[in-house]
Motif scaffolding. Sequence first.
Motif, PDB file in Angstrom:
ATOM      1  N   GLY A 221      11.084  10.131  -8.065  1.00 26.44           N
ATOM      2  CA  GLY A 221       9.842   9.894  -7.348  1.00 26.44           C
ATOM      3  C   GLY A 221       9.604   8.417  -7.086  1.00 26.44           C
ATOM      4  N   ALA A 222       9.879   7.586  -8.090  1.00 29.14           N
ATOM      5  CA  ALA A 222       9.713   6.135  -7.918  1.00 29.14           C
ATOM      6  C   ALA A 222      10.661   5.612  -6.853  1.00 29.14           C
ATOM      7  CB  ALA A 222       9.950   5.428  -9.254  1.00 29.14           C
ATOM      8  N   ALA A 223      11.909   6.065  -6.896  1.00 33.79           N
ATOM      9  CA  ALA A 223      12.897   5.610  -5.916  1.00 33.79           C
ATOM     10  C   ALA A 223      12.529   6.071  -4.504  1.00 33.79           C
ATOM     11  CB  ALA A 223      14.281   6.123  -6.307  1.00 33.79           C
ATOM     12  N   LEU A 224      12.125   7.316  -4.374  1.00 30.30           N
ATOM     13  CA  LEU A 224      11.804   7.891  -3.071  1.00 30.30           C
ATOM     14  C   LEU A 224      10.644   7.150  -2.397  1.00 30.30           C
ATOM     15  CD1 LEU A 224      12.043  10.238  -0.978  1.00 30.30           C
ATOM     16  CD2 LEU A 224      10.430  11.520  -2.399  1.00 30.30           C
ATOM     17  N   ILE A 225       9.564   6.934  -3.125  1.00 28.93           N
ATOM     18  CA  ILE A 225       8.403   6.309  -2.522  1.00 28.93           C
ATOM     19  C   ILE A 225       8.631   4.823  -2.274  1.00 28.93           C
ATOM     20  CG2 ILE A 225       5.987   5.724  -2.877  1.00 28.93           C
ATOM     21  CD1 ILE A 225       6.481   8.614  -2.021  1.00 28.93           C
ATOM     22  N   SER A 226       9.421   4.177  -3.121  1.00 22.88           N
ATOM     23  CA  SER A 226       9.697   2.754  -2.864  1.00 22.88           C
ATOM     24  C   SER A 226      10.455   2.586  -1.555  1.00 22.88           C
ATOM     25  CB  SER A 226      10.468   2.128  -4.032  1.00 22.88           C
ATOM     26  OG  SER A 226      11.804   2.581  -4.116  1.00 22.88           O
ATOM     27  N   GLU A 227      11.303   3.538  -1.206  1.00 20.97           N
ATOM     28  CA  GLU A 227      11.981   3.484   0.094  1.00 20.97           C
ATOM     29  C   GLU A 227      10.991   3.668   1.240  1.00 20.97           C
ATOM     30  OE1 GLU A 227      15.052   6.404   0.057  1.00 20.97           O
ATOM     31  OE2 GLU A 227      16.280   5.361  -1.429  1.00 20.97           O
ATOM     32  N   LEU A 228      10.040   4.571   1.060  1.00 26.95           N
ATOM     33  CA  LEU A 228       9.012   4.789   2.079  1.00 26.95           C
ATOM     34  C   LEU A 228       8.180   3.523   2.274  1.00 26.95           C
ATOM     35  CD1 LEU A 228       7.272   6.647   3.939  1.00 26.95           C
ATOM     36  CD2 LEU A 228       5.945   7.230   1.906  1.00 26.95           C
ATOM     37  N   PHE A 229       7.778   2.897   1.179  1.00 31.56           N
ATOM     38  CA  PHE A 229       6.950   1.704   1.270  1.00 31.56           C
ATOM     39  C   PHE A 229       7.701   0.562   1.950  1.00 31.56           C
ATOM     40  CE2 PHE A 229       3.150   1.998  -1.810  1.00 31.56           C
ATOM     41  CZ  PHE A 229       2.990   3.349  -1.571  1.00 31.56           C
ATOM     42  N   THR A 230       8.946   0.313   1.563  1.00 27.58           N
ATOM     43  CA  THR A 230       9.671  -0.807   2.174  1.00 27.58           C
ATOM     44  C   THR A 230       9.943  -0.563   3.655  1.00 27.58           C
ATOM     45  OG1 THR A 230      11.783   0.117   1.360  1.00 27.58           O
ATOM     46  CG2 THR A 230      10.750  -1.626   0.042  1.00 27.58           C
ATOM     47  N   SER A 231      10.018   0.693   4.072  1.00 30.93           N
ATOM     48  CA  SER A 231      10.206   0.970   5.499  1.00 30.93           C
ATOM     49  C   SER A 231       8.996   0.528   6.314  1.00 30.93           C
ATOM     50  CB  SER A 231      10.481   2.464   5.730  1.00 30.93           C
ATOM     51  OG  SER A 231       9.302   3.240   5.581  1.00 30.93           O
ATOM     52  N   LYS A 232       7.868   0.314   5.647  1.00 28.27           N
ATOM     53  CA  LYS A 232       6.646  -0.157   6.311  1.00 28.27           C
ATOM     54  C   LYS A 232       6.376  -1.632   6.043  1.00 28.27           C
ATOM     55  CE  LYS A 232       5.427   3.749   8.236  1.00 28.27           C
ATOM     56  NZ  LYS A 232       5.356   3.880   9.723  1.00 28.27           N
ATOM     57  N   GLY A 233       7.288  -2.300   5.350  1.00 25.03           N
ATOM     58  CA  GLY A 233       7.122  -3.723   5.090  1.00 25.03           C
ATOM     59  C   GLY A 233       6.435  -4.058   3.782  1.00 25.03           C
ATOM     60  N   VAL A 234       6.217  -3.056   2.921  1.00 22.12           N
ATOM     61  CA  VAL A 234       5.603  -3.278   1.614  1.00 22.12           C
ATOM     62  C   VAL A 234       6.700  -3.613   0.609  1.00 22.12           C
ATOM     63  CG1 VAL A 234       4.303  -2.227  -0.280  1.00 22.12           C
ATOM     64  CG2 VAL A 234       3.660  -1.758   2.102  1.00 22.12           C
ATOM     65  N   THR A 235       6.612  -4.789  -0.007  1.00 23.57           N
ATOM     66  CA  THR A 235       7.622  -5.208  -0.979  1.00 23.57           C
ATOM     67  C   THR A 235       7.094  -5.210  -2.404  1.00 23.57           C
ATOM     68  OG1 THR A 235       7.044  -7.539  -0.619  1.00 23.57           O
ATOM     69  CG2 THR A 235       8.838  -6.617   0.720  1.00 23.57           C
ATOM     70  N   SER A 236       5.776  -5.128  -2.561  1.00 23.08           N
ATOM     71  CA  SER A 236       5.147  -5.031  -3.879  1.00 23.08           C
ATOM     72  C   SER A 236       3.991  -4.049  -3.791  1.00 23.08           C
ATOM     73  CB  SER A 236       4.607  -6.385  -4.352  1.00 23.08           C
ATOM     74  OG  SER A 236       5.625  -7.302  -4.635  1.00 23.08           O
ATOM     75  N   ALA A 237       3.741  -3.359  -4.891  1.00 24.16           N
ATOM     76  CA  ALA A 237       2.616  -2.427  -4.935  1.00 24.16           C
ATOM     77  C   ALA A 237       2.019  -2.435  -6.322  1.00 24.16           C
ATOM     78  CB  ALA A 237       3.057  -1.010  -4.557  1.00 24.16           C
ATOM     79  N   CYS A 238       0.721  -2.158  -6.375  1.00 26.77           N
ATOM     80  CA  CYS A 238       0.058  -1.936  -7.654  1.00 26.77           C
ATOM     81  C   CYS A 238      -0.115  -0.436  -7.830  1.00 26.77           C
ATOM     82  CB  CYS A 238      -1.298  -2.633  -7.690  1.00 26.77           C
ATOM     83  SG  CYS A 238      -2.277  -2.236  -9.155  1.00 26.77           S
ATOM     84  N   ASP A 239       0.526   0.116  -8.859  1.00 26.23           N
ATOM     85  CA  ASP A 239       0.260   1.507  -9.207  1.00 26.23           C
ATOM     86  C   ASP A 239      -1.065   1.503  -9.945  1.00 26.23           C
ATOM     87  OD1 ASP A 239       0.041   3.981 -10.643  1.00 26.23           O
ATOM     88  OD2 ASP A 239       2.158   4.337 -10.233  1.00 26.23           O
ATOM     89  N   ALA A 240      -2.065   2.126  -9.361  1.00 24.03           N
ATOM     90  CA  ALA A 240      -3.434   1.959  -9.831  1.00 24.03           C
ATOM     91  C   ALA A 240      -3.831   2.882 -10.969  1.00 24.03           C
ATOM     92  CB  ALA A 240      -4.399   2.137  -8.665  1.00 24.03           C
ATOM     93  N   ASP A 241      -2.924   3.690 -11.489  1.00 24.89           N
ATOM     94  CA  ASP A 241      -3.296   4.583 -12.601  1.00 24.89           C
ATOM     95  C   ASP A 241      -2.032   5.142 -13.238  1.00 24.89           C
ATOM     96  OD1 ASP A 241      -4.964   5.878 -14.339  1.00 24.89           O
ATOM     97  OD2 ASP A 241      -5.748   7.326 -12.897  1.00 24.89           O
ATOM     98  N   ALA A 242      -1.194   4.275 -13.749  1.00 22.67           N
ATOM     99  CA  ALA A 242       0.116   4.697 -14.244  1.00 22.67           C
ATOM    100  C   ALA A 242       0.031   5.266 -15.664  1.00 22.67           C
ATOM    101  CB  ALA A 242       1.096   3.524 -14.215  1.00 22.67           C
ATOM    102  N   THR A 243       0.749   6.322 -15.880  1.00 21.65           N
ATOM    103  CA  THR A 243       0.908   6.908 -17.211  1.00 21.65           C
ATOM    104  C   THR A 243       2.187   6.353 -17.839  1.00 21.65           C
ATOM    105  OG1 THR A 243       2.220   8.746 -16.359  1.00 21.65           O
ATOM    106  CG2 THR A 243      -0.191   9.036 -16.405  1.00 21.65           C
ATOM    107  N   PRO A 244       2.391   6.575 -19.135  1.00 18.18           N
ATOM    108  CA  PRO A 244       3.674   6.176 -19.731  1.00 18.18           C
ATOM    109  C   PRO A 244       4.869   6.787 -19.010  1.00 18.18           C
ATOM    110  CG  PRO A 244       2.084   6.610 -21.460  1.00 18.18           C
ATOM    111  CD  PRO A 244       1.423   7.021 -20.169  1.00 18.18           C
ATOM    112  N   ASP A 245       4.756   8.050 -18.581  1.00 21.57           N
ATOM    113  CA  ASP A 245       5.852   8.680 -17.837  1.00 21.57           C
ATOM    114  C   ASP A 245       6.102   7.955 -16.526  1.00 21.57           C
ATOM    115  OD1 ASP A 245       6.341  10.661 -19.718  1.00 21.57           O
ATOM    116  OD2 ASP A 245       4.987  12.102 -18.765  1.00 21.57           O
TER     117      ASP A 245
END
Length: 541
Positions: A221-245
């Motif tokens: 899931g992390a890999a998949l969405i990071s590809e989606l974000f970079t395709s839009k020019g996003v190189t950094s993101a804040c995960d606003a509610d991360a669990t240990p998993d």
Amino acid sequence: MQSMSCLLVLPLLRSEEPEIILYNGKIWTVDESQPRAQAIAISGGRFLAVGSNDDVLPLATARTRKIDLAFKTVLPGFNDAHSHPVSAGVMRLRRVACDSDSIEKIQSALRDRALQTPRGEWVVGFLYDDGKTPRPINRHDLDAAVPDHPVLVQHRGGHTVFVNSMALELAHVNDQTPDPVGGRFEHGADGHLTGFVGDAGTKVFFELIPNKNTREDYRQGAALISELFTSKGVTSACDADATPDGVQGYQDARDNAELAMRVYCHVSASSLDHFMAAGIHTGFGDDWVRIGGVKMYADGSISERTAWLSQPYIGIPNNYVGLQLFSREKLYEIGRKAHAAGWQLATHANGDLAIDRTLGVYEQIQKELPEKDPRFRIEHCTLLTDALIQRMRALQVIPAPFSCYVYFHGDVMHFYGEDRTKFMFPMRSFIDAGLRPTDSSDYTASPADPMMWLQSQLTRTDMKGNVWGPNQRINLSEAIRCGTVNGAYAAFEERIKGSIQPGQLADLVVLAQDPFKTEPSKLVGIQVERTMVGGAWKYES
């Protein structure tokens, strides 16, 4: 063309040579000492020199890779300062996408999944937006589509769900069930449940759905969405509610060289003790995965009409003013403990009453336990007053709004009314007060698309041409700054990212069109050609 930055790093070149040089570019650096450039030298994943072609090209050696940008526009990589990447990635792996404007198509998608699901097991959808369908979906629609499975469809904003009759029966929720504190079971004009459930009310349903997500799911899931974000020019993101998993998923993706962007992880309040027991606090990690603040909730959602307002929503019966989530006592208890242990505080507060409560807690904590640079954050920080903004200014609180809601969620702005939208997502007011607002998508709540952010901020116009709060328009340079260096500042990372200058991480985006020469109403159509993170191309169209 200024070249001071290049000259300042010349002494470094005795021991360091550029691996890559990008030249013939229209580079907007977001660096006040050198706003524009033509060329960039990169070494070790960082910018080594920035200046004119004549300054930078002579630094090349026989081993340097030179790339002609063909006069394309280059900006620093964008920072999505509030989103939910890994959870969204896992949902894409496991759930039914319901991002359609047709109730019939959503029913069909759910029906197809039900045919592949053992009888009686849950069918779960996500990405639904009731502002995009002719009317909100209801339990009767879901009953017709899937009568023999419990069904839950989550709104893309994450604060509300729509369930069928079997789900209501399993949760023992009926027409006489009272609303829980901080939650809502909606009733129609006939007094019967509609299937719409808000905020704290959703808990009873999610507790019934088995969690089958694995460590591998979180990595994927992390890999998949990071590809989606970079395709839009996003190189950094804040995960606003991360669990240990979720944090583990980012780390696993990074360790497998699959994480395409950098992540700053706010941890959920429920996970705070877990991280504190390990001696972890804000700042722990590296340039790829770093621990952020502790995430608390003062109220609900703007797009789903559960934000806590001082005046009632328009068109919703019974003087409805939204939902309070954490009590003041809970916000203070968690916040004080976290602040004392070195944590940044990041509180979700949309409505003016929620923001007022949050600021009161921050003011009390800072008075009792003064910290030189706490960088308190208010996540979303949507509906303001002048008095609230002045209190934010006194504490230098960081607003983390999602200004693209004007464009993407204009279909629900009528619940707030034209007058109130003059004080919603108030980027102009924030900047004029000397605050440093970020920008964000709250993905999945809206697309992680910086071009949409820019258009929304410049025009304050939605998809259908309706204008909401034109007094809050800002200019393009200001909007780019909000989406880049301000996002880095909100994460204590402005010294390593957010602008194109020597020593910073080599994160940038190459655009197919120049936004400074594009009509503001056409910015959303600009395509990303390439995205670089750490000196490596993570996306190429």
